[in-house]
Design a protein around this motif. Structure first.
Motif, mmCIF file in Angstrom:
data_model
loop_
_atom_site.group_PDB
_atom_site.id
_atom_site.type_symbol
_atom_site.label_atom_id
_atom_site.label_comp_id
_atom_site.label_asym_id
_atom_site.label_seq_id
_atom_site.Cartn_x
_atom_site.Cartn_y
_atom_site.Cartn_z
ATOM 1 N N ASP A 29 0.768 -1.149 -0.027
ATOM 2 C CA ASP A 29 0.088 -0.014 0.038
ATOM 3 C C ASP A 29 0.914 1.216 -0.122
ATOM 4 O O ASP A 29 2.230 1.235 -0.174
ATOM 5 C CB ASP A 29 -1.013 0.035 1.250
ATOM 6 N N ASP A 30 0.002 2.179 0.241
ATOM 7 C CA ASP A 30 0.941 3.610 0.008
ATOM 8 C C ASP A 30 2.215 3.971 1.214
ATOM 9 O O ASP A 30 2.743 4.508 0.985
ATOM 10 C CB ASP A 30 0.098 4.801 0.325
ATOM 11 N N THR A 31 1.852 2.975 2.282
ATOM 12 C CA THR A 31 2.798 3.075 3.281
ATOM 13 C C THR A 31 4.073 2.102 3.247
ATOM 14 O O THR A 31 4.617 2.092 4.110
ATOM 15 C CB THR A 31 2.053 2.936 4.671
ATOM 16 N N GLY A 32 3.745 1.078 2.288
ATOM 17 C CA GLY A 32 4.793 -0.009 2.072
ATOM 18 C C GLY A 32 4.389 -1.066 2.692
ATOM 19 O O GLY A 32 5.329 -2.088 2.932
ATOM 20 N N THR A 33 3.108 -1.240 3.507
ATOM 21 C CA THR A 33 2.782 -2.398 4.109
ATOM 22 C C THR A 33 2.328 -3.301 2.887
ATOM 23 O O THR A 33 1.534 -2.920 2.143
ATOM 24 C CB THR A 33 1.779 -2.110 5.143
ATOM 25 N N GLN A 34 2.612 -4.847 3.223
ATOM 26 C CA GLN A 34 2.045 -5.590 2.353
ATOM 27 C C GLN A 34 0.608 -6.122 2.695
ATOM 28 O O GLN A 34 0.233 -6.227 3.948
ATOM 29 C CB GLN A 34 2.854 -6.881 2.114
ATOM 30 N N ILE A 35 -0.462 -5.883 1.787
ATOM 31 C CA ILE A 35 -1.560 -6.205 1.893
ATOM 32 C C ILE A 35 -2.306 -7.147 0.893
ATOM 33 O O ILE A 35 -1.749 -7.338 0.056
ATOM 34 C CB ILE A 35 -2.617 -4.714 1.873
ATOM 35 N N GLU A 36 -3.451 -7.775 1.631
ATOM 36 C CA GLU A 36 -4.098 -8.836 0.618
ATOM 37 C C GLU A 36 -5.290 -7.852 -0.467
ATOM 38 O O GLU A 36 -5.994 -6.859 0.279
ATOM 39 C CB GLU A 36 -4.636 -9.994 1.331
ATOM 40 N N VAL A 37 -5.321 -8.138 -1.585
ATOM 41 C CA VAL A 37 -6.227 -7.457 -2.203
ATOM 42 C C VAL A 37 -7.475 -8.369 -2.810
ATOM 43 O O VAL A 37 -7.259 -9.326 -3.109
ATOM 44 C CB VAL A 37 -5.802 -6.654 -3.557
ATOM 45 N N ASN A 38 -8.732 -7.812 -2.309
ATOM 46 C CA ASN A 38 -9.859 -8.788 -2.860
ATOM 47 C C ASN A 38 -10.708 -8.270 -3.792
ATOM 48 O O ASN A 38 -11.948 -8.538 -3.920
ATOM 49 C CB ASN A 38 -10.818 -9.103 -1.583
ATOM 50 N N SER A 39 -10.187 -7.371 -4.564
ATOM 51 C CA SER A 39 -10.966 -6.504 -5.626
ATOM 52 C C SER A 39 -9.930 -6.264 -6.863
ATOM 53 O O SER A 39 -8.884 -6.331 -6.814
ATOM 54 C CB SER A 39 -11.471 -5.252 -5.255
ATOM 55 N N ILE A 40 -10.665 -5.989 -8.035
ATOM 56 C CA ILE A 40 -10.057 -5.754 -9.206
ATOM 57 C C ILE A 40 -10.560 -4.264 -9.672
ATOM 58 O O ILE A 40 -11.774 -3.999 -9.611
ATOM 59 C CB ILE A 40 -10.560 -6.558 -10.515
ATOM 60 N N ASP A 41 -9.692 -3.182 -9.662
ATOM 61 C CA ASP A 41 -10.023 -2.091 -9.709
ATOM 62 C C ASP A 41 -8.818 -1.090 -10.461
ATOM 63 O O ASP A 41 -7.665 -1.226 -10.206
ATOM 64 C CB ASP A 41 -10.113 -1.309 -8.470
ATOM 65 N N LEU A 42 -9.359 -0.531 -11.749
ATOM 66 C CA LEU A 42 -8.573 0.218 -12.538
ATOM 67 C C LEU A 42 -7.737 1.296 -11.880
ATOM 68 O O LEU A 42 -6.636 1.862 -12.099
ATOM 69 C CB LEU A 42 -9.187 0.746 -13.582
ATOM 70 N N GLU A 43 -8.500 1.978 -10.908
ATOM 71 C CA GLU A 43 -8.356 3.345 -10.140
ATOM 72 C C GLU A 43 -6.877 2.890 -9.366
ATOM 73 O O GLU A 43 -5.984 3.790 -9.333
ATOM 74 C CB GLU A 43 -9.109 3.743 -9.312
ATOM 75 N N LYS A 44 -7.134 1.533 -8.701
ATOM 76 C CA LYS A 44 -5.968 1.166 -7.715
ATOM 77 C C LYS A 44 -4.823 0.609 -8.549
ATOM 78 O O LYS A 44 -3.727 0.695 -7.831
ATOM 79 C CB LYS A 44 -6.514 0.411 -6.941
ATOM 80 N N ASP A 45 -5.118 -0.087 -9.535
ATOM 81 C CA ASP A 45 -4.194 -1.063 -10.183
ATOM 82 C C ASP A 45 -3.827 -0.864 -11.621
ATOM 83 O O ASP A 45 -4.524 -1.111 -12.527
ATOM 84 C CB ASP A 45 -4.492 -2.530 -10.210
ATOM 85 N N VAL A 46 -2.927 0.263 -11.853
ATOM 86 C CA VAL A 46 -2.786 0.835 -13.346
ATOM 87 C C VAL A 46 -1.584 -0.164 -13.788
ATOM 88 O O VAL A 46 -0.378 0.013 -13.283
ATOM 89 C CB VAL A 46 -2.203 2.079 -13.204
ATOM 90 N N ILE A 47 -2.203 -1.013 -14.630
ATOM 91 C CA ILE A 47 -1.292 -1.948 -15.209
ATOM 92 C C ILE A 47 -0.396 -1.576 -16.557
ATOM 93 O O ILE A 47 0.609 -1.873 -16.834
ATOM 94 C CB ILE A 47 -2.131 -3.210 -15.779
ATOM 95 N N GLY A 48 -0.661 -0.313 -17.089
ATOM 96 C CA GLY A 48 -0.176 0.012 -18.264
ATOM 97 C C GLY A 48 -0.935 0.098 -19.662
ATOM 98 O O GLY A 48 -2.397 0.508 -19.504
ATOM 99 N N GLU A 49 -0.508 -0.397 -20.685
ATOM 100 C CA GLU A 49 -1.378 -0.244 -21.864
ATOM 101 C C GLU A 49 -2.355 -1.482 -21.894
ATOM 102 O O GLU A 49 -2.202 -2.233 -20.946
ATOM 103 C CB GLU A 49 -0.255 -0.394 -23.014
#
Length: 226
Positions: free
Chosen positions: A97-117
Motif C-alpha cells: 500500500d501507500d505506506t509500504g505495508t503488504q496487504i491482501e487485495v480482494n478486488s479488481i479496480d482500474l483506479e488502484k491497479d494501473v497496469i499500463g497499456e
C-alpha cells in the motif's frame, strides 16, 4: 426531334440513378439495423445466460458470467469484489500500500491497479484468472512465459508482490456459484474501507460536494460465494 429524344433518355437515366440510390440507402439501413440487433442479443446472452433471478438487485451466477465481467473491468470501469460464504474478503493477490505495508487485495479496480497499456492489462487479467496455464504476449505479439510475465508485473506494477500461480478460475471460481450484488458510487468520491453492497442496494452511495457534471459513475460488483 433528336433533342427531345436525348432529353427523354437523360431523364430516364436520372430516374434510374435516383431509384438505385434509394434502394442502396434502404439496404444499408437494414444491414445496420440487423447488425445492431445481433450485437444486442450477443451481449445479452453473455451477461444473462447463466443467471438465476432472485427477485432483488442480486442474482446467482457462475464462472461463465464472472469471467467476461472481469475482462470488462478495465474497459468499462468496474470495481469487482470477492467474498467467501461467510462474507470475508477473498484475497486475489498481494501488493504494497501507500505506506509500504503488504496487504491482501480482494478486488479488481482500474483506479488502484494501473497496469499500463491494453496488452499489459490483458496479460494481468489472464494471469489473475489462469496463472501458469495462461498464454501471454508482448507488445510485438510474440509470446512470453508465465515467469517472464510475473517478473515484468513485479517490476512495472506499483506495489504488486504476489500473484497466485494457480489462477482464480480453478481455485476460487471452480464449480462454485456466487451471489452477485450491484452498486454504484462516484469515482470522484472515496469509497470507505467498510463499504457494504447490502446497504447500497439502491445503487447510490453517499453525499458529495462534487458537481454532478464532473462526477464519474463507477459500478461496484460484489460476488459472494454460495
Amino acid at each position: 426531334m433528336e433533342n427531345a429524344a436525348d432529353a427523354l433518355k437523360m431523364a430516364a437515366a436520372v430516374l434510374v440513378f435516383v431509384l438505385a440510390l434509394g434502394i442502396s440507402i434502404s439496404s444499408f439501413s437494414q444491414a445496420r439495423y440487423t447488425a445492431d440487433v445481433l450485437i444486442q442479443y450477443s451481449d445479452r446472452d453473455t451477461v444473462t445466460q447463466y443467471a438465476e433471478d432472485t427477485g432483488l438487485r442480486t442474482r446467482i451466477v457462475g464462472k461463465e458470467t464472472i469471467v467476461p465481467t472481469i475482462y470488462r473491468a478495465y474497459k468499462e470501469n468496474y470495481k469487482i469484489f470477492f467474498y467467501d460464504s461467510a462474507g470475508n474478503p477473498i484475497a486475489l493477490y498481494t501488493k504494497l500500500d501507500d505506506t509500504g505495508t503488504q496487504i491482501e487485495v480482494n478486488s479488481i479496480d482500474l483506479e488502484k491497479d494501473v497496469i499500463g497499456e491494453s496488452w499489459q492489462q490483458d496479460n494481468f487479467i489472464m494471469a489473475l484468472l489462469y496463472g501458469n496455464k495462461g498464454t501471454y504476449k508482448r507488445m510485438d505479439g510474440s509470446t512470453m512465459t508465465y515467469q517472464e510475465l510475473i517478473n515484468q508485473l513485479y517490476e512495472n506494477n506499483s506495489g504488486l508482490t504476489f500473484l497466485y500461480s494457480e489462477g482464480i478460475y480453478d481455485t476460487i471460481l471452480g464449480g462454485n456459484t456466487f451471489e452477485e450484488k450491484l452498486g454504484v458510487y462516484y469515482q470522484n468520491d472515496l469509497l470507505p474501507e467498510d463499504y457494504d453492497p447490502d446497504t447500497d442496494i439502491s445503487g447510490e452511495f453517499g453525499e458529495s460536494s462534487t458537481p454532478d457534471t464532473n462526477k464519474i459513475p463507477k459500478r461496484v460488483i460484489s460476488y459472494y460465494k454460495q
